[in-house]
Design a protein around this motif. Structure first.
Motif, mmCIF file in Angstrom:
data_model
loop_
_atom_site.group_PDB
_atom_site.id
_atom_site.type_symbol
_atom_site.label_atom_id
_atom_site.label_comp_id
_atom_site.label_asym_id
_atom_site.label_seq_id
_atom_site.Cartn_x
_atom_site.Cartn_y
_atom_site.Cartn_z
ATOM 1 N N CYS A 1 0.893 -1.214 0.144
ATOM 2 C CA CYS A 1 -0.094 -0.072 -0.019
ATOM 3 C C CYS A 1 0.767 1.364 -0.070
ATOM 4 C CB CYS A 1 -0.903 -0.063 1.097
ATOM 5 S SG CYS A 1 -2.095 -1.318 1.189
ATOM 6 N N TYR A 2 0.226 2.395 -0.145
ATOM 7 C CA TYR A 2 0.784 3.729 -0.120
ATOM 8 C C TYR A 2 1.279 4.047 1.253
ATOM 9 C CZ TYR A 2 0.912 8.864 -0.390
ATOM 10 O OH TYR A 2 1.331 10.180 -0.453
ATOM 11 N N GLY A 3 2.325 4.414 1.332
ATOM 12 C CA GLY A 3 2.907 4.822 2.670
ATOM 13 C C GLY A 3 4.507 4.620 2.904
ATOM 14 N N SER A 4 4.917 4.855 4.048
ATOM 15 C CA SER A 4 6.359 4.742 4.058
ATOM 16 C C SER A 4 6.998 3.499 3.994
ATOM 17 C CB SER A 4 6.621 5.074 5.657
ATOM 18 O OG SER A 4 8.115 5.466 5.909
ATOM 19 N N HIS B 1 6.590 5.063 -0.181
ATOM 20 C CA HIS B 1 6.169 4.363 -1.258
ATOM 21 C C HIS B 1 4.765 4.905 -2.101
ATOM 22 C CE1 HIS B 1 3.738 0.530 -3.084
ATOM 23 N NE2 HIS B 1 4.937 0.727 -3.677
ATOM 24 N N ALA B 2 4.826 5.578 -3.070
ATOM 25 C CA ALA B 2 3.801 6.878 -3.442
ATOM 26 C C ALA B 2 2.721 6.094 -4.147
ATOM 27 C CB ALA B 2 4.576 7.540 -4.492
ATOM 28 N N GLY B 3 2.535 4.778 -4.218
ATOM 29 C CA GLY B 3 1.137 4.270 -4.820
ATOM 30 C C GLY B 3 0.729 3.058 -4.262
ATOM 31 N N GLU B 4 0.012 2.254 -5.064
ATOM 32 C CA GLU B 4 -0.372 0.916 -4.704
ATOM 33 C C GLU B 4 -0.005 -0.028 -5.483
ATOM 34 O OE1 GLU B 4 -2.387 -0.030 -2.185
ATOM 35 O OE2 GLU B 4 -2.975 2.049 -1.400
ATOM 36 N N ASP B 5 0.406 -1.334 -5.198
ATOM 37 C CA ASP B 5 1.015 -2.177 -5.994
ATOM 38 C C ASP B 5 -0.213 -3.206 -6.140
ATOM 39 O OD1 ASP B 5 3.487 -1.026 -6.124
ATOM 40 O OD2 ASP B 5 4.395 -2.340 -4.601
ATOM 41 N N HIS C 1 2.340 -0.909 -10.320
ATOM 42 C CA HIS C 1 2.514 -0.096 -9.540
ATOM 43 C C HIS C 1 1.805 1.004 -9.916
ATOM 44 C CE1 HIS C 1 4.250 2.694 -6.484
ATOM 45 N NE2 HIS C 1 4.504 3.517 -7.511
ATOM 46 N N LEU C 2 0.653 1.438 -9.224
ATOM 47 C CA LEU C 2 -0.337 2.674 -9.690
ATOM 48 C C LEU C 2 -0.093 3.855 -8.792
ATOM 49 C CD1 LEU C 2 -2.586 3.675 -11.108
ATOM 50 C CD2 LEU C 2 -4.243 2.670 -9.164
ATOM 51 N N GLU C 3 0.177 5.005 -9.273
ATOM 52 C CA GLU C 3 0.095 6.201 -8.529
ATOM 53 C C GLU C 3 -0.637 7.218 -9.166
ATOM 54 O OE1 GLU C 3 4.068 8.022 -8.442
ATOM 55 O OE2 GLU C 3 5.122 6.190 -7.879
#
Length: 199
Positions: A85-88, A94-98, A175-177
């Motif tokens: 998930c998005y976050g540190s 980590h600027a997006g969702e995998d 990887h979606l941002e």
């Protein structure tokens, strides 16, 4: 004023004459035929007079439908299984969702937009960046194949490429941002929820 009243009276007289012609009691077959023909002519004239109005209404309805379709949102991939998930992560954002995806999974445009980048980028591997009609920019990273080029216009749901495992990747995935107005990335999940896109 007298002239206006005279014209109005003439129109009324003509209208009454037409109605009278249609209201003659049924008689022999020739009279009925004349009535039927007169009635048909009146209906045809009425329909012809309303045709531009109907066409204008239909055109407006079609324009609304086309605009709604062009501004519709959808996920870039059919099945969504989040793996990171998005976050540190590891001391950085980590600027997006995998999203789990085998190599070669079809990826599509999320709405109407334009490709602003398609190529390789450090860390991301093969990546496509799309700017949509409202200014939002999406990143699709770690792709295996790119089917679009920079400057290409996209419709909602148009195929843009396939997921992969390129760049700094620990396994096949998308990887979606999400970058509203092309600015800093935001957590994709709340953004998807706000745009009524089920994830």
């Amino acid at each position: 004023m007298a002239s206006s009243n005279h014209a109005s009276g003439s129109k009324n007289t003509a209208a009454i004459s037409r109605v009278s012609a249609l209201s003659v009691p049924l008689g022999d077959s020739s009279t009925q035929a004349r009535q039927a023909n007169a009635l048909a002519r009146e209906h045809a004239a009425f329909a012809a007079a309303r045709t531009p109005e109907r066409q204008d209404s239909a055109a407006r309805t079609l324009a609304v439908y086309d605009r709604a379709r062009a501004h519709a949102w959808q996920l870039p991939i059919k099945a969504v299984v989040l793996t990171s998930c998005y976050g540190s992560r590891w001391g950085r954002l980590h600027a997006g969702e995998d999203v789990a995806a085998t190599v070669g999974t079809t990826l599509v445009s999320m709405s109407t937009g334009t490709v602003i980048f398609a190529g390789k980028e450090s860390g991301y591997g093969n990546i496509i960046k799309i700017r949509y009609w409202d200014g939002t920019v999406t990143f699709y990273a770690h792709m295996s194949n790119l089917f679009v080029t920079e400057g290409e216009s996209l419709d909602p749901g148009e195929v843009v490429g396939q997921s992969g495992n390129t760049g700094e990747s620990t396994g096949p995935h998308l990887h979606l941002e999400i970058h509203p107005d092309g600015s800093a990335p935001v957590d994709p999940l709340p953004w998807l929820a706000k745009h009524r896109i089920p994830a």
